[in-house]
Scaffold this motif. Structure first.
Motif, PDB file in Angstrom:
ATOM      1  N   TYR A  46      -0.056 -14.246  -5.814  1.00 19.71           N
ATOM      2  CA  TYR A  46       0.063 -12.833  -5.456  1.00 19.71           C
ATOM      3  C   TYR A  46       1.479 -12.317  -5.689  1.00 19.71           C
ATOM      4  N   GLY A  47       1.558 -11.110  -6.252  1.00 20.19           N
ATOM      5  CA  GLY A  47       2.842 -10.515  -6.558  1.00 20.19           C
ATOM      6  C   GLY A  47       3.510  -9.905  -5.344  1.00 20.19           C
ATOM      7  N   ILE A  48       4.750  -9.505  -5.542  1.00 24.75           N
ATOM      8  CA  ILE A  48       5.556  -8.904  -4.482  1.00 24.75           C
ATOM      9  C   ILE A  48       5.165  -7.437  -4.337  1.00 24.75           C
ATOM     10  N   SER A  49       4.945  -6.999  -3.116  1.00 22.14           N
ATOM     11  CA  SER A  49       4.612  -5.593  -2.886  1.00 22.14           C
ATOM     12  C   SER A  49       5.884  -4.747  -2.832  1.00 22.14           C
ATOM     13  N   ASN A  50       5.713  -3.434  -3.017  1.00 22.89           N
ATOM     14  CA  ASN A  50       6.864  -2.528  -3.080  1.00 22.89           C
ATOM     15  C   ASN A  50       7.738  -2.589  -1.837  1.00 22.89           C
ATOM     16  N   ASP A  51       7.117  -2.785  -0.680  1.00 22.65           N
ATOM     17  CA  ASP A  51       7.853  -2.679   0.589  1.00 22.65           C
ATOM     18  C   ASP A  51       8.524  -3.982   1.026  1.00 22.65           C
ATOM     19  N   GLU A  52       8.167  -5.078   0.414  1.00 23.86           N
ATOM     20  CA  GLU A  52       8.625  -6.371   0.954  1.00 23.86           C
ATOM     21  C   GLU A  52      10.137  -6.548   0.973  1.00 23.86           C
ATOM     22  N   PRO A  53      10.866  -6.151  -0.059  1.00 25.68           N
ATOM     23  CA  PRO A  53      12.330  -6.347   0.007  1.00 25.68           C
ATOM     24  C   PRO A  53      12.965  -5.659   1.210  1.00 25.68           C
ATOM     25  N   VAL A  54      12.587  -4.397   1.484  1.00 27.77           N
ATOM     26  CA  VAL A  54      13.201  -3.703   2.617  1.00 27.77           C
ATOM     27  C   VAL A  54      12.683  -4.264   3.944  1.00 27.77           C
ATOM     28  N   GLN A  55      11.427  -4.692   3.972  1.00 29.65           N
ATOM     29  CA  GLN A  55      10.906  -5.282   5.199  1.00 29.65           C
ATOM     30  C   GLN A  55      11.666  -6.553   5.556  1.00 29.65           C
ATOM     31  N   HIS A  56      11.952  -7.380   4.547  1.00 28.85           N
ATOM     32  CA  HIS A  56      12.667  -8.625   4.841  1.00 28.85           C
ATOM     33  C   HIS A  56      14.096  -8.332   5.273  1.00 28.85           C
ATOM     34  N   THR A  57      14.703  -7.337   4.659  1.00 31.58           N
ATOM     35  CA  THR A  57      16.047  -6.939   5.090  1.00 31.58           C
ATOM     36  C   THR A  57      16.028  -6.481   6.546  1.00 31.58           C
ATOM     37  N   TYR A  58      14.988  -5.763   6.924  1.00 32.14           N
ATOM     38  CA  TYR A  58      14.847  -5.318   8.313  1.00 32.14           C
ATOM     39  C   TYR A  58      14.792  -6.511   9.262  1.00 32.14           C
ATOM     40  N   GLY A  59      14.046  -7.540   8.900  1.00 27.53           N
ATOM     41  CA  GLY A  59      13.997  -8.746   9.726  1.00 27.53           C
ATOM     42  C   GLY A  59      15.350  -9.401   9.851  1.00 27.53           C
ATOM     43  N   GLN A  60      16.098  -9.447   8.749  1.00 23.20           N
ATOM     44  CA  GLN A  60      17.438 -10.039   8.793  1.00 23.20           C
ATOM     45  C   GLN A  60      18.384  -9.219   9.674  1.00 23.20           C
ATOM     46  N   LEU A  61      18.240  -7.912   9.633  1.00 25.55           N
ATOM     47  CA  LEU A  61      19.092  -7.061  10.472  1.00 25.55           C
ATOM     48  C   LEU A  61      18.758  -7.217  11.950  1.00 25.55           C
ATOM     49  N   LEU A  62      17.485  -7.406  12.263  1.00 32.64           N
ATOM     50  CA  LEU A  62      17.123  -7.670  13.657  1.00 32.64           C
ATOM     51  C   LEU A  62      17.726  -8.990  14.126  1.00 32.64           C
ATOM     52  N   LEU A  63      17.685 -10.001  13.279  1.00 27.65           N
ATOM     53  CA  LEU A  63      18.319 -11.278  13.630  1.00 27.65           C
ATOM     54  C   LEU A  63      19.825 -11.090  13.827  1.00 27.65           C
ATOM     55  N   ALA A  64      20.421 -10.258  12.981  1.00 28.73           N
ATOM     56  CA  ALA A  64      21.863 -10.014  13.114  1.00 28.73           C
ATOM     57  C   ALA A  64      22.178  -9.325  14.435  1.00 28.73           C
ATOM     58  N   TRP A  65      21.288  -8.455  14.895  1.00 31.72           N
ATOM     59  CA  TRP A  65      21.499  -7.789  16.182  1.00 31.72           C
ATOM     60  C   TRP A  65      21.535  -8.812  17.316  1.00 31.72           C
ATOM     61  N   TRP A 453       0.385  -1.361  -4.670  1.00 33.74           N
ATOM     62  CA  TRP A 453       1.514  -2.228  -4.357  1.00 33.74           C
ATOM     63  C   TRP A 453       2.215  -2.725  -5.619  1.00 33.74           C
ATOM     64  N   SER A 454       1.684  -2.414  -6.804  1.00 32.34           N
ATOM     65  CA  SER A 454       2.253  -2.900  -8.072  1.00 32.34           C
ATOM     66  C   SER A 454       2.320  -4.423  -8.094  1.00 32.34           C
ATOM     67  N   ALA A 455       1.362  -5.064  -7.443  1.00 33.78           N
ATOM     68  CA  ALA A 455       1.357  -6.523  -7.373  1.00 33.78           C
ATOM     69  C   ALA A 455       1.116  -7.158  -8.738  1.00 33.78           C
ATOM     70  N   SER A 456       0.513  -6.419  -9.671  1.00 33.45           N
ATOM     71  CA  SER A 456       0.222  -6.969 -11.000  1.00 33.45           C
ATOM     72  C   SER A 456       1.479  -7.135 -11.847  1.00 33.45           C
ATOM     73  N   LEU A 457       2.626  -6.614 -11.398  1.00 30.76           N
ATOM     74  CA  LEU A 457       3.864  -6.795 -12.153  1.00 30.76           C
ATOM     75  C   LEU A 457       4.261  -8.264 -12.247  1.00 30.76           C
ATOM     76  N   ARG A 458       3.877  -9.057 -11.277  1.00 24.13           N
ATOM     77  CA  ARG A 458       4.172 -10.490 -11.355  1.00 24.13           C
ATOM     78  C   ARG A 458       3.559 -11.101 -12.603  1.00 24.13           C
ATOM     79  N   GLU A 459       2.287 -10.825 -12.807  1.00 23.47           N
ATOM     80  CA  GLU A 459       1.599 -11.384 -13.967  1.00 23.47           C
ATOM     81  C   GLU A 459       2.164 -10.827 -15.267  1.00 23.47           C
ATOM     82  N   ALA A 460       2.493  -9.535 -15.282  1.00 26.55           N
ATOM     83  CA  ALA A 460       3.088  -8.934 -16.475  1.00 26.55           C
ATOM     84  C   ALA A 460       4.434  -9.579 -16.797  1.00 26.55           C
ATOM     85  N   ALA A 461       5.236  -9.842 -15.756  1.00 27.15           N
ATOM     86  CA  ALA A 461       6.540 -10.471 -15.955  1.00 27.15           C
ATOM     87  C   ALA A 461       6.385 -11.884 -16.512  1.00 27.15           C
ATOM     88  N   LEU A 462       5.430 -12.630 -15.991  1.00 28.48           N
ATOM     89  CA  LEU A 462       5.222 -13.996 -16.481  1.00 28.48           C
ATOM     90  C   LEU A 462       4.709 -13.992 -17.921  1.00 28.48           C
TER      91      LEU A 462
END
Length: 585
Positions: A46-65, A453-462
């Motif tokens: 499964y490819g990366i969804s559009n929101d995942e990069p910012v969602q993961h950053t949000y988790g890291q910022l909560l840990l930083a808090w 989610w543009s998840a098909s970009l993973r397959e296109a990239a490969l």
């Protein structure tokens, strides 16, 4: 098991019961084992969804808090993510250093794990209401619903929330079945944890609180006991405290100050930005959608076999009400009233979990997009109702004529296998599946949301990476422009590529065709397709960057007989959809 379910099983002839409990339990275990195997074998697809990069950053910022001693409050101002709970992202970011997987594969595996927990909750709820057989059917239906089973890996906000909500619904239903007695501590603690997790993911967890309050109010009326809330209050306070603590820990912004919870509720009820979405062939601003947006998407995204179960459930409810009305004319005793009240209370939370969100979406007309995604938590209760309908209809028909029961079962099995074949052909993009009401996925393409989610970009990239690896190594990294988020392709392209913003500077352009990038220039290099539909494309622009030798010309001017050469390629790929998100021109 609830009073209503116990009476139902007692009233059935032994020949109609799922009397071989070991076999049914074995079937349940086999289904769950198959789901686990599917998750383990496919989560890397499964490819990366559009929101995942910012969602993961949000988790890291909560840990930083937390790590800063509650002084680094960047998480409370990060885009609009502070309006969401961070339960999933905290777990993903906190465990990332200890998990031997690439970041996004780890997130997809974790999200699928939440989805699996939701399947267990769906099984428990259906089993509570209709027995073990209904539980097996419910799990199969939900696992083979594209918007759940196929979304488990990439919808990292929506699927975990749906899992928490179905467990909340299970414990509310269990508590309703125990009333008017004081609920067991197991039920109370489970309710607190489930509701707390739901609120720790989305403010929509207040729906669970609303279901519970309405159920208690109905119990006061049906059981004719106005003291019921006071009887339940001590233990319910414990459940409320657990839920509040979980919400505060995983979504600290919501309680700093506590009024922030209401700010989040208000923000989402009027949430809007400059985005258009595809609905019935029209590209509409998300704040100008018709009120039928959510229920129509729900109807056309459910598998055909689930729709059959819902129709069967509706027929059974109408027949049961008619029978109850006739019986009430001769049954006036207190025991009859209590049995009816217990039956209604047992099924009331399920009805509320289906009807209330639909009513809210229709009556309040909130800004929506991405189809059913924001109401994905409705799918488990809808599927439970469909499973109860299928099993109940089979039992009723089998009781009257074995041949009729067998015919109904074969029809349901045929629809199930047809749906499974569609998901097989779409893998790993099962979440784009539509039913035959709109002509299946091919009929819905270009009329409704596709791979948003543009998840098909993973397959296109490969495909692009493996293609250029067969060519002569480049003197410098290829420049690639992405009509989506760069990380969705750079994660898979390798060191021979670097991202650029401007299409004019790119050697290759990768486009997810659902997001309005159908006008990308260049020659077709690779296309990701399923069922004859183009999901994503890689376009080759290297020709336009190559020096062109112009032959010497006479003073009379250019050679008018020379053919005109286009360096922009073959135009738009076939099967592209209208714009539903921003493009990088």
């Amino acid at each position: 098991m609830s009073l209503a379910s116990s009476r139902l099983r007692a009233a059935q002839p032994s020949a109609l019961r799922w009397h071989s409990l070991p076999l049914v339990r074995l079937a349940s275990l086999a289904v769950f084992a198959a789901v686990v195997a599917f998750i383990v074998l496919t989560f890397r697809d499964y490819g990366i969804s559009n929101d995942e990069p910012v969602q993961h950053t949000y988790g890291q910022l909560l840990l930083a808090w937390y790590a800063s001693g509650f002084t680094d409050d960047r998480a409370f101002h990060y885009i609009n993510l502070y309006l969401y709970g961070g339960l999933f992202d905290l777990i993903a970011a906190g465990l990332e250093p200890y998990v031997p997987l690439p970041l996004y594969e780890w997130r997809h595996l974790l999200s699928a794990g939440f989805g699996f927990v939701g399947l267990i909750g769906t099984w428990r709820l259906a089993k509570l209401l209709g027995g073990e057989g209904s539980g097996v059917v419910a799990v199969l239906l939900l696992a083979f619903t594209g918007m759940y089973g196929g979304a488990m890996f990439t919808h990292t906000k929506d699927v975990p929330f749906a899992a928490a909500m179905v467990w909340s619904l299970y414990f509310i239903t269990a508590l309703a079945g125990e009333m008017p007695a004081v609920p067991r501590w197991r039920t109370v603690l489970g309710l607190g944890v489930a509701v707390g997790c739901a609120l720790g993911l989305r403010v929509g967890g207040v729906f669970a609180v609303l279901y519970f309050v309405l159920t208690i109010g109905a119990a006061m009326v049906l059981l004719r006991d106005v003291r019921l809330p006071l009887l339940l209050l001590p233990r319910l306070m414990v459940a409320g405290l657990i839920a509040l603590v979980l919400m505060a820990v995983t979504w600290p912004w919501s309680v700093l100050p506590p009024t922030n919870l209401f700010k989040a509720m208000g923000a989402f009820s009027h949430f809007s930005f400059d985005l258009k979405t595809l609905f019935n062939g029209q590209l509409l601003p998300i704040d100008q959608l018709p009120s039928i947006y959510m229920p129509e998407y729900l109807v056309i995204k459910l598998p055909e076999v689930t729709l059959l179960g819902l129709v069967a459930a509706l027929v059974l409810v109408v027949l049961a009400l008619g029978k109850r009305v006739r019986a009430s004319r001769v049954e006036t005793g207190l025991s009859s009233h209590r049995m009816l009240a217990a039956s209604m209370l047992t099924y009331l939370p399920l009805a509320l979990a289906i009807l209330v969100p639909i009513a809210v979406a229709v009556l309040t007309d909130p800004p929506l997009y991405n189809g059913i995604r924001h109401f994905l938590f409705v799918l488990p209760p809808v599927t439970v109702l469909a499973a109860l309908g299928l099993v109940g209809a089979w039992r009723a028909l089998h009781q009257r004529a074995r041949l009729a029961g067998a015919g109904f079962a074969l029809a349901a099995l045929g629809l199930f296998l047809f749906n499974a074949s569609v998901l097989w052909r779409l893998h790993p993009y099962e979440y784009v599946a539509y039913n035959q009401i709109v002509g299946g996925t091919p009929g819905a393409w270009g009329r409704f949301e596709g791979d948003y989610w543009s998840a098909s970009l993973r397959e296109a990239a490969l495909m692009l990476r493996h293609g250029v690896e067969r060519e002569k190594p480049p003197a410098h990294p290829y420049k690639v422009s992405v009509c989506a988020e760069d990380v969705q392709v750079l994660t898979y392209l390798g060191p021979n590529f670097e991202a650029v913003e401007d299409w004019e500077d790119a050697d290759f352009i990768l486009t997810a065709l659902n997001v309005g990038c159908d006008a990308a220039p260049g020659l077709p290099y690779a296309t990701v397709s399923r069922m004859g539909l183009a999901f994503a494309s890689a376009r080759d622009q290297r020709l336009r960057h190559m020096p062109v030798e112009v032959p010497d010309q006479d003073d009379d001017g250019p050679d008018l007989d020379a053919p005109e050469v286009s360096q922009n390629g073959g135009g738009s790929p076939q099967g592209t959809g209208p714009q539903v998100a921003k493009a990088k021109p």
